[in-house]
Scaffold this motif. Structure first.
Motif, PDB file in Angstrom:
ATOM      1  N   SER A   1       0.817  -1.284  -0.236  1.00 14.66           N
ATOM      2  CA  SER A   1       0.011   0.089   0.034  1.00 14.66           C
ATOM      3  C   SER A   1       0.814   1.108  -0.064  1.00 14.66           C
ATOM      4  O   SER A   1       2.135   1.036   0.490  1.00 14.66           O
ATOM      5  CB  SER A   1      -0.965   0.127   1.130  1.00 14.66           C
ATOM      6  N   PRO A   2       0.343   2.297  -0.456  1.00 11.84           N
ATOM      7  CA  PRO A   2       1.219   3.503  -0.384  1.00 11.84           C
ATOM      8  C   PRO A   2       1.230   4.328   0.975  1.00 11.84           C
ATOM      9  O   PRO A   2       1.860   5.406   0.986  1.00 11.84           O
ATOM     10  CB  PRO A   2       0.424   4.451  -1.408  1.00 11.84           C
ATOM     11  N   THR A   3       0.690   3.591   2.038  1.00 17.69           N
ATOM     12  CA  THR A   3       0.697   4.484   3.302  1.00 17.69           C
ATOM     13  C   THR A   3       2.111   4.952   3.919  1.00 17.69           C
ATOM     14  O   THR A   3       2.130   6.319   4.295  1.00 17.69           O
ATOM     15  CB  THR A   3       0.127   3.461   4.357  1.00 17.69           C
ATOM     16  N   ALA A   4       2.969   4.034   3.903  1.00 12.22           N
ATOM     17  CA  ALA A   4       4.510   4.478   4.442  1.00 12.22           C
ATOM     18  C   ALA A   4       5.111   5.460   3.463  1.00 12.22           C
ATOM     19  O   ALA A   4       5.694   6.304   4.101  1.00 12.22           O
ATOM     20  CB  ALA A   4       5.209   3.160   4.306  1.00 12.22           C
ATOM     21  N   TYR A   5       4.931   5.560   2.291  1.00  8.55           N
ATOM     22  CA  TYR A   5       5.534   6.650   1.440  1.00  8.55           C
ATOM     23  C   TYR A   5       4.958   7.773   1.684  1.00  8.55           C
ATOM     24  O   TYR A   5       5.389   8.837   1.785  1.00  8.55           O
ATOM     25  CB  TYR A   5       5.351   6.161  -0.335  1.00  8.55           C
ATOM     26  N   LYS A   6       3.771   7.976   1.911  1.00  6.37           N
ATOM     27  CA  LYS A   6       2.820   9.102   1.906  1.00  6.37           C
ATOM     28  C   LYS A   6       3.519   9.654   3.426  1.00  6.37           C
ATOM     29  O   LYS A   6       3.617  10.959   3.537  1.00  6.37           O
ATOM     30  CB  LYS A   6       1.360   8.814   1.997  1.00  6.37           C
ATOM     31  N   ALA A   7       3.308   8.836   4.436  1.00  6.78           N
ATOM     32  CA  ALA A   7       3.657   9.231   5.806  1.00  6.78           C
ATOM     33  C   ALA A   7       5.358   9.942   5.759  1.00  6.78           C
ATOM     34  O   ALA A   7       5.656  10.700   6.324  1.00  6.78           O
ATOM     35  CB  ALA A   7       3.768   8.105   6.751  1.00  6.78           C
ATOM     36  N   PHE A   8       6.300   9.170   5.023  1.00  2.65           N
ATOM     37  CA  PHE A   8       7.532   9.584   4.956  1.00  2.65           C
ATOM     38  C   PHE A   8       7.635  11.179   4.392  1.00  2.65           C
ATOM     39  O   PHE A   8       8.371  11.888   4.635  1.00  2.65           O
ATOM     40  CB  PHE A   8       8.481   8.540   4.249  1.00  2.65           C
ATOM     41  N   ALA A   9       6.716  11.295   3.450  1.00  2.85           N
ATOM     42  CA  ALA A   9       6.817  12.655   2.750  1.00  2.85           C
ATOM     43  C   ALA A   9       6.276  13.574   3.660  1.00  2.85           C
ATOM     44  O   ALA A   9       6.896  14.605   3.741  1.00  2.85           O
ATOM     45  CB  ALA A   9       5.960  12.296   1.511  1.00  2.85           C
ATOM     46  N   GLU A  10       5.148  13.392   4.191  1.00  2.00           N
ATOM     47  CA  GLU A  10       4.560  14.220   5.150  1.00  2.00           C
ATOM     48  C   GLU A  10       5.544  14.700   6.257  1.00  2.00           C
ATOM     49  O   GLU A  10       5.702  15.795   6.878  1.00  2.00           O
ATOM     50  CB  GLU A  10       3.291  13.623   5.690  1.00  2.00           C
TER      51      GLU A  10
END
Length: 349
Positions: free
Chosen positions: A246-255
C-alpha cells in the motif's frame, strides 16, 4: 589539556619511530565486540556496548606486535541506535585523525547491525588514502569461541599495512577484507555473517594481508563528497515493497519531511501498481523516488526496466541495497536535487 594531548601524541610518534612500527588509533563505538553475556554459553543473548576501549585493547596484547596502538571511546552504543548525527560526528573525528602525521591507520570498532552503513558513509566522505578499517564481532567476548579478539587483531593488521592504503574504507571480519561499499550483513547468528555480492578484496592470515582485487567504484580521495563540508545529512527514508503493498508508508515519510524515499522493491526494484500513482505524485511534489531491490546476494536494478524511470523522473540504486542507497542519497542530496546528477552518483559510487 591541549599541551597534554600534544605531548602524548609526540611520545607515541617518537616510540613508533624508535621501533619502526606504524601508529594505529582504535576508535570505539560500542556494539557486540564490546558486549558481555551472562555466561560462556550466551553467544546470542547478551548486552552490547559494555566493554570500554582500553579493556578491548588490553584483551589482545598481541596487537603490540603489529603497531603502536592507542584507543579512544567515541560512542558506547549498540549500532541499531546509530543516527545520521552519529555518522557525521564519527566521520569528522576520523578525518581529523587521518590528517595527523603521527597516525598511519585507523580502526573503528562497531556493532554489526549497521556497520555496513557507517562503512559506506565513511567511504564516501573521507578524503584520505590512509587505511580506515571497521570491525565488529558476532559474539561477545564472554562467549565460547568469541570472534572479537581475532577480528580486532586482523583489523589492526590491515590498518597497519602499507598495501591497504588507497583502497577506500575497509571492513574485516571472519579473516576476510571487504570494501565498505559492497559488504553487508547477511546472517545474524554466524561468524561468517558479512558478505560482498562481488566477493571480498582479500584475506588476513596470521597478521598478514593477501589481496585479490581492488574496488572499482569512486571512494575517499576520488569522491566529490567531503566530511569537512557536511554538518548534517538530508532526511531519507526506506519503504519496503511486498505483496499486498500500500502507499501508506510512502505518504507518511513524505509528510514527515523526507527529501527522498528509497523503494526496497521486489525483484528488479519492482513497484506494485497500487503504489505507482502515489510515487508519481510524490515526485511531482519534489520528493526523490529511488528504486532499490530487497533481493539479497547480488544483481542490480536496471533503469527503465519494470518501470519507466525516465518518464517518471525516478532514480535507480544500481547494485546498492536499500540501506546503502539511503546513505548515498542522504549525502548526495546535500549537494544536489537534480535527478540526472543523482543517477550519475548512483552509477559512479
Amino acid at each position: 589539556m591541549k599541551n597534554v594531548v600534544f605531548l602524548a601524541s609526540l611520545l607515541l610518534s617518537t616510540a613508533a619511530l624508535a621501533d619502526g612500527k606504524p601508529n594505529v588509533v582504535i576508535l570505539a563505538t560500542g556494539g557486540t565486540i564490546a558486549g558481555a553475556g551472562a555466561g560462556v554459553a550466551n553467544s546470542a543473548t547478551y548486552q552490547a556496548a559494555k566493554v570500554p576501549v582500553d579493556k578491548l585493547i588490553a584483551g589482545v596484547p598481541e596487537l603490540a606486535s603489529l603497531a603502536q596502538v592507542r584507543g579512544e571511546q567515541v560512542f558506547q552504543i549498540a549500532s541499531e541506535s546509530f543516527t545520521d548525527a552519529h555518522l557525521v560526528t564519527l566521520g569528522k573525528r576520523v578525518a581529523a585523525l587521518a590528517r595527523q602525521p603521527d597516525v598511519d591507520g585507523i580502526v573503528i570498532t562497531h556493532g554489526t547491525d549497521t556497520l555496513e552503513e557507517s562503512a559506506f558513509f565513511l567511504n564516501l566522505v573521507l578524503k584520505t588514502d590512509k587505511p580506515v578499517v571497521l570491525v565488529g564481532s558476532m559474539r561477545p567476548g564472554t562467549a565460547m569461541s568469541a570472534d572479537g579478539m581475532l577480528n580486532l587483531y586482523n583489523a589492526v593488521a590491515v590498518a597497519a599495512a602499507k598495501d591497504a592504503r588507497a583502497k577506500g574504507v575497509l571492513v574485516t571480519l571472519n579473516d576476510e577484507i571487504h570494501t565498505g561499499r559492497d559488504v553487508s550483513k547477511a546472517a545474524n547468528l554466524r561468524t561468517d555473517a558479512f558478505k560482498s555480492p562481488w566477493g571480498p578484496l582479500g584475506m588476513i592470515v596470521e597478521g598478514k594481508t593477501y589481496w585479490f582485487r581492488s574496488p572499482a567504484k569512486r571512494h575517499t580521495t576520488a569522491s566529490e563528497f567531503d566530511i569537512d563540508q557536511l554538518d548534517r545529512l538530508a532526511p531519507v527514508e526506506i519503504a519496503y515493497g511486498a505483496g499486498n503493498a500500500s502507499p501508506t508508508a510512502y505518504k507518511a515519510f513524505a509528510e514527515g519531511g523526507a527529501r527522498a524515499v528509497i523503494h526496497a522493491g521486489t525483484g528488479n526494484g519492482s513497484v506494485s501498481s497500487a503504489v505507482v500513482p502515489t510515487l508519481q505524485a510524490l515526485r511531482g511534489q519534489g520528493v526523490q523516488i529511488i528504486r532499490s531491490s530487497r533481493v539479497v546476494g547480488g544483481g542490480f536494478v536496471l533503469r527503465n526496466a519494470e518501470q519507466p524511470d525516465d518518464k517518471y523522473d525516478w532514480v535507480v540504486a544500481h547494485d546498492l541495497n536499500p540501506q546503502k542507497a539511503r546513505i548515498l542519497a542522504a549525502v548526495a542530496l546535500t549537494r544536489t536535487g537534480d535527478t540526472k546528477a543523482l543517477q550519475r552518483m548512483f552509477m559512479e559510487y
